[in-house]
Design a protein around this motif. Structure first.
Motif, short mmCIF file in Angstrom:
data_model
loop_
_atom_site.label_atom_id
_atom_site.label_comp_id
_atom_site.label_asym_id
_atom_site.label_seq_id
_atom_site.Cartn_x
_atom_site.Cartn_y
_atom_site.Cartn_z
N THR A 79 0.84 -1.13 -0.05
CA THR A 79 0.17 0.01 0.12
C THR A 79 0.80 1.18 -0.03
O THR A 79 1.95 1.27 0.71
CB THR A 79 -0.89 0.06 1.28
N TYR A 80 0.34 2.25 -0.83
CA TYR A 80 1.22 3.55 -0.93
C TYR A 80 0.31 4.63 -0.33
O TYR A 80 -1.00 4.69 -1.49
CB TYR A 80 1.89 3.64 -2.24
N ILE A 81 0.63 5.67 0.30
CA ILE A 81 -0.27 6.67 0.59
C ILE A 81 0.42 7.85 0.42
O ILE A 81 1.44 8.16 1.08
CB ILE A 81 -1.02 6.68 1.96
N THR A 82 -0.20 9.02 -0.31
CA THR A 82 0.51 10.40 -0.58
C THR A 82 -0.59 11.34 -0.91
O THR A 82 -1.63 10.94 -1.29
CB THR A 82 1.50 10.13 -1.64
N GLU A 83 -0.12 12.48 -0.79
CA GLU A 83 -0.67 13.79 -1.42
C GLU A 83 -0.33 14.17 -2.64
O GLU A 83 -1.14 15.08 -3.21
CB GLU A 83 -0.91 14.74 -0.20
N ARG A 84 0.71 13.50 -3.17
CA ARG A 84 1.53 14.36 -4.22
C ARG A 84 1.05 13.55 -5.44
O ARG A 84 1.53 12.20 -5.51
CB ARG A 84 2.82 14.38 -4.06
N TYR A 85 0.61 14.15 -6.55
CA TYR A 85 0.55 13.60 -7.90
C TYR A 85 1.70 12.77 -8.17
O TYR A 85 1.66 11.46 -8.79
CB TYR A 85 0.16 14.40 -8.99
N GLU A 86 3.03 13.45 -8.10
CA GLU A 86 4.12 12.88 -8.59
C GLU A 86 4.56 11.40 -8.03
O GLU A 86 4.84 10.46 -8.59
CB GLU A 86 5.36 13.86 -8.65
N ASP A 87 4.26 11.49 -6.44
CA ASP A 87 4.51 10.24 -5.90
C ASP A 87 3.51 9.03 -6.11
O ASP A 87 3.68 8.06 -6.02
CB ASP A 87 4.23 10.58 -4.27
#
Length: 285
Positions: free
Chosen positions: A118-126
């Protein structure tokens, strides 16, 4: 004894619980989340609804709202438990842990239970980088939500770009999980007070196996591995009762997808041997 159910009076689950409580001579009040209020004077906090809120609050709904509204509702549940000694089911702590998929997944993983990468982020690039690292086949889920709503499977970079840009423009958090190939079915286990009381398989022609999205159900007599996995998952989030979603992969591995702290059981009741609302009520009493 008096119980307040936090939810909508005409909701199926609330009606089932009201009937079970009343059969046992318990006075029941139903309260909507937006009707919650508190009065504080001389160091005494008095949450309530204009009448005695009772001995137990059974939470059946915590609807969305502004950040202030959501925090106020959960904090008021904390106050009811800590200041007024009201029993909250599930506890505010358990609700905080299970309403947020990131929080739930992290706790399950820490407990040594198998979850999808699972990956959680706020950034589009990430998010785009994570899409590639997760094999270009991911399930994008809302951080808050249930019943499979809002989930989308993304399998190519162009679709990923479009989906992730839309989420970015709406200021959502990206919650991506590696897609786990499966045979078109998953498992829901219902746990109450440290005991598995019912389980079912959900079958679907879609990659999502949610009853709310049309999946068919069949009874399941869970083996010891499923029972153990379910009990450990519920213990990890500290819930009194919960619905545990387990996905068997094509390779036979069992993945924990979710622990729902406000679980529905309408589909499960179709194949359960006992009345689930009555079992919940008896466990509380």
């Amino acid at each position: 004894m008096k119980v307040t159910i936090l939810g909508s009076e005409n909701a199926w689950h609330v009606e089932a619980l009201i009937g079970a409580f009343q059969k046992r001579g318990v006075v029941v009040n139903v309260l909507r989340a937006k009707e919650m209020k508190a009065f504080i004077k001389d160091d005494i906090a008095c949450p309530g609804v204009g009448t005695d809120i009772g001995d137990v609050v059974l939470v059946r709904s915590l609807p969305g709202g502004s950040l202030e509204q959501v925090i106020f509702r959960v904090d008021l549940l904390h106050v009811l438990g800590e200041v007024k000694d009201v029993e909250i089911v599930n506890s505010p702590r358990a609700l905080e842990r299970t309403v947020d998929k990131m929080y739930t997944t992290a706790l399950l993983s820490r407990a040594g239970l198998k979850v999808p990468e699972t990956y959680i982020t706020e950034r589009y690039e990430d998010a785009m980088t994570a899409f590639k690292e997760l094999g270009c086949d991911v399930v994008v889920k809302p951080l808050f939500g249930s019943e499979g709503r809002g989930m989308i499977r993304v399998t190519d970079p162009e679709t990923a770009h479009r989906v992730f840009m839309a989420l970015y423009q709406c200021r959502y958090v990206y919650y991506l999980q590696r897609f786990i190939p499966h045979e078109g079915n998953d498992i829901r286990v219902f746990v109450i007070n440290g005991r598995v009381i019912a389980a079912m398989k959900r079958h679907s022609s879609d990659w999502r196996c949610n009853v709310a999205l049309g999946a068919e159900v069949s009874p399941l007599d869970p083996d010891t591995s499923i029972v153990d996995l379910s009990l450990r998952a519920v213990e990890a989030v500290g819930a009194f009762y919960a619905g545990v979603d387990i996905l068997p992969s094509k390779e036979g591995e069992l993945y924990l997808l979710e622990v729902n702290g406000i679980p529905g059981w309408r589909g499960l009741q179709q194949v359960a041997r006992s009345d689930i609302a009555s079992t919940i009520v008896d466990a509380i009493l």
